[in-house]
Scaffold this active site. Structure first.
Site, PDB file in Angstrom:
ATOM      1  N   ASP A   1      13.615   6.783  27.875  1.00 37.53           N
ATOM      2  CA  ASP A   1      14.882   6.126  27.501  1.00 37.53           C
ATOM      3  C   ASP A   1      15.566   5.446  28.680  1.00 37.53           C
ATOM      4  O   ASP A   1      16.788   5.307  28.712  1.00 37.53           O
ATOM      5  CB  ASP A   1      15.863   7.137  26.869  1.00 37.53           C
ATOM      6  CG  ASP A   1      15.235   7.933  25.739  1.00 37.53           C
ATOM      7  OD1 ASP A   1      14.659   7.309  24.837  1.00 37.53           O
ATOM      8  OD2 ASP A   1      15.310   9.175  25.778  1.00 37.53           O
TER       9      ASP A   1
ATOM     10  N   GLY B   1      15.322   2.300  29.569  1.00 34.70           N
ATOM     11  CA  GLY B   1      15.604   0.883  29.362  1.00 34.70           C
ATOM     12  C   GLY B   1      14.406  -0.003  29.625  1.00 34.70           C
ATOM     13  O   GLY B   1      14.562  -1.155  30.039  1.00 34.70           O
ATOM     14  N   LYS B   2      13.209   0.534  29.367  1.00 35.22           N
ATOM     15  CA  LYS B   2      11.992  -0.243  29.623  1.00 35.22           C
ATOM     16  C   LYS B   2      11.914  -1.485  28.761  1.00 35.22           C
ATOM     17  O   LYS B   2      11.357  -2.498  29.167  1.00 35.22           O
ATOM     18  CB  LYS B   2      10.752   0.628  29.391  1.00 35.22           C
ATOM     19  CG  LYS B   2      10.562   1.727  30.416  1.00 35.22           C
ATOM     20  CD  LYS B   2       9.261   2.468  30.230  1.00 35.22           C
ATOM     21  CE  LYS B   2       9.204   3.235  28.934  1.00 35.22           C
ATOM     22  NZ  LYS B   2      10.188   4.333  28.851  1.00 35.22           N
TER      23      LYS B   2
ATOM     24  N   GLY C   1      10.705   4.775  21.551  1.00 34.27           N
ATOM     25  CA  GLY C   1      11.334   3.568  21.039  1.00 34.27           C
ATOM     26  C   GLY C   1      12.153   2.886  22.100  1.00 34.27           C
ATOM     27  O   GLY C   1      12.665   3.533  23.007  1.00 34.27           O
ATOM     28  N   HIS C   2      12.245   1.574  22.019  1.00 35.67           N
ATOM     29  CA  HIS C   2      13.133   0.847  22.917  1.00 35.67           C
ATOM     30  C   HIS C   2      13.727  -0.339  22.190  1.00 35.67           C
ATOM     31  O   HIS C   2      13.140  -0.881  21.257  1.00 35.67           O
ATOM     32  CB  HIS C   2      12.404   0.406  24.196  1.00 35.67           C
ATOM     33  CG  HIS C   2      11.125  -0.335  23.947  1.00 35.67           C
ATOM     34  ND1 HIS C   2       9.894   0.254  24.075  1.00 35.67           N
ATOM     35  CD2 HIS C   2      10.899  -1.614  23.595  1.00 35.67           C
ATOM     36  CE1 HIS C   2       8.951  -0.629  23.801  1.00 35.67           C
ATOM     37  NE2 HIS C   2       9.530  -1.772  23.505  1.00 35.67           N
TER      38      HIS C   2
ATOM     39  N   GLN D   1       7.718   6.679  26.862  1.00 39.71           N
ATOM     40  CA  GLN D   1       8.263   7.910  27.450  1.00 39.71           C
ATOM     41  C   GLN D   1       8.515   7.733  28.950  1.00 39.71           C
ATOM     42  O   GLN D   1       8.827   6.638  29.398  1.00 39.71           O
ATOM     43  CB  GLN D   1       7.326   9.092  27.183  1.00 39.71           C
ATOM     44  CG  GLN D   1       7.352   9.594  25.756  1.00 39.71           C
ATOM     45  CD  GLN D   1       6.255   8.983  24.910  1.00 39.71           C
ATOM     46  OE1 GLN D   1       5.213   8.574  25.385  1.00 39.71           O
ATOM     47  NE2 GLN D   1       6.474   8.938  23.619  1.00 39.71           N
TER      48      GLN D   1
END
Length: 423
Positions: free
Chosen positions: A13, A15-16, A40-41, A223
């Site tokens: 999480d 911010g990729k 998820g992003h 991840q």
């Protein structure tokens, strides 16, 4: 042309999605190399907000080939849903290659995942219940079904019936659930096969040919480092390898192809689910971080646990992955605070540690050793250069860079693509 790896340096999480989308401007291929739709992003670009779980961030760029590589486990239903969402915003023919060697998540994987977590009770891992772990278990046990099996439904059914002979025993006798019907699963996955047939291909060959032809390739993980199966906070980890070495395995490329390894780090620390978290703040400060940073999981909606920046973890990540640079995200979220803290070490039973302890008992019981620095207490979301950041914000970034031992070359001060400072 050497490839670039982009990895999360904390517990995910970080911010990729935004950073990948930014880097995609200079890429020809964007490759997702591990994980499943448990990650998820969110990408915000050109007025569109898209929540991605399986599709690489490059999917928004018509000039980029997006590749879902062999290291993933795929729920076809979830992938088709994402493709439909992409089409809804006007990208009717996404340029996508789905590896034939990626493994499939089956209905029994989801049931086993959820039932196992329920039985573990307070000792549960905190999985998303989407079947990721059981799918990777079957892959390692050599009884998994792969994406290429969708191209021959006769083979698909034969492998499925072998798997169900055992899985139904587990489901009915251990978890007291109803058995699954092979015919129903074949019918369901046959429909998925019709939708996905046109994008299934030889992902590793596509990637290596692009590198041979001097194309720019970005390898994108899901991840974060601290959820790595081998080097994370086991057993509170994912079932694959998000680290830089995992990119080579998952994408099928030689380590000699890699030159640039970018770590994504949030300006504070978060994690979702169970497991140790030395700098966690269970107070008003942590709640402010959660609210200002909108810290709720993209996949599950669960509230993320929040805490101060942990430089010990980042030094560990930089070493394991050989980070060449850092992209620092969500610096703007720290704007409300007059004072900030940075964890520079741990204390356990009278002994201090400036490095990641190898023993789980030490890490689980570690108390953070903090260094306090000045905050800036003003909005920085409009800053478009490093020089326009407040001096206190610059000092904070400089100190993090010093502690990590890798240069911070990109700073995010807001969710949109435009709120990015290159340094």
């Amino acid at each position: 042309m050497p490839a670039t790896i982009l990895i999360g340096t904390q517990w995910g999480d970080e911010g990729k999605g935004k950073v990948t989308d930014w880097l995609a401007n200079e890429m020809d291929l964007v490759v997702r190399y591990q994980g499943g739709h448990n990650a998820g992003h969110t990408v915000i670009a050109d007025g569109h907000e898209l929540k991605l779980h399986l599709l690489p961030s490059g999917i928004l760029h018509s000039n980029i080939t997006s590749v879902i590589a062999s290291g993933l486990v795929i729920d076809p239903r979830a992938l088709i849903k994402e493709l439909d969402e992409v089409r809804d915003i006007g990208i009717s023919e996404p340029n996508l290659v789905l590896s034939a060697n990626a493994h499939l998540i089956m209905p029994y994987h989801r049931l086993l995942d959820q039932a196992s977590e329920l039985k573990l009770g307070s000792a549960k891992i905190g999985t998303t219940g989407l079947g990721i772990g059981p799918a990777y278990t079957d892959k390692a046990s050599r009884v998994g079904l792969r994406v290429q099996d969708l191209l021959d439904m006769k083979i698909f059914r034969e492998k499925l019936e072998v798997a169900l002979a055992f899985k139904n025993q587990v489901l009915t006798k251990i978890y007291d659930t109803e058995p699954l019907d092979a015919g129903e699963i074949v019918a369901e996955y046959g429909e998925y096969a019709g939708r996905l047939r046109g994008v299934i291909g030889d992902a590793s060959r596509v990637i290596n040919e692009a590198l041979d032809n001097d194309k720019n390739v970005l390898l994108e993980g899901a991840q974060g480092m601290m959820l790595d199966l081998d080097y994370g906070t086991y057993p509170f980890v994912t079932s694959s390898s998000p680290i830089a070495g995992g990119a080579c395995t998952g994408a099928g490329v030689s380590p000699l192809r890699i030159k640039r390894i970018i770590g994504i780090a949030k300006a504070y620390t978060t994690r979702v689910g169970s497991g140790p978290f030395p700098t966690e703040l269970e107070d008003e400060t942590g709640e402010t971080m959660r609210k200002v940073g909108c810290e709720f999981g993209t996949t599950t909606g669960r509230a993320r646990r929040c805490g101060w920046f942990d430089a010990v973890i980042l030094k560990y990540t930089a070493t394991i992955n050989g980070l060449t640079e850092i992209a620092l995200t969500k610096l703007d979220v720290l704007s409300p605070f007059e004072k900030l803290k940075i964890c520079v070490g741990y204390e356990f039973e009278g002994k201090s540690y400036e490095y990641m302890p190898y023993h789980q008992t030490v890490f689980h019981g570690a108390k953070p050793i903090y260094e306090e620095v000045e905050g800036w207490n003003i909005d920085i979301s409009d800053a478009d250069s490093y020089e326009k950041l407040p001096k206190a914000a610059q000092a904070y970034v400089d100190r993090l860079e010093e502690l990590i031992g890798a240069p911070i070359t990109m700073i995010s001060v807001g969710p949109s693509r435009e709120q990015t400072i290159l340094r």
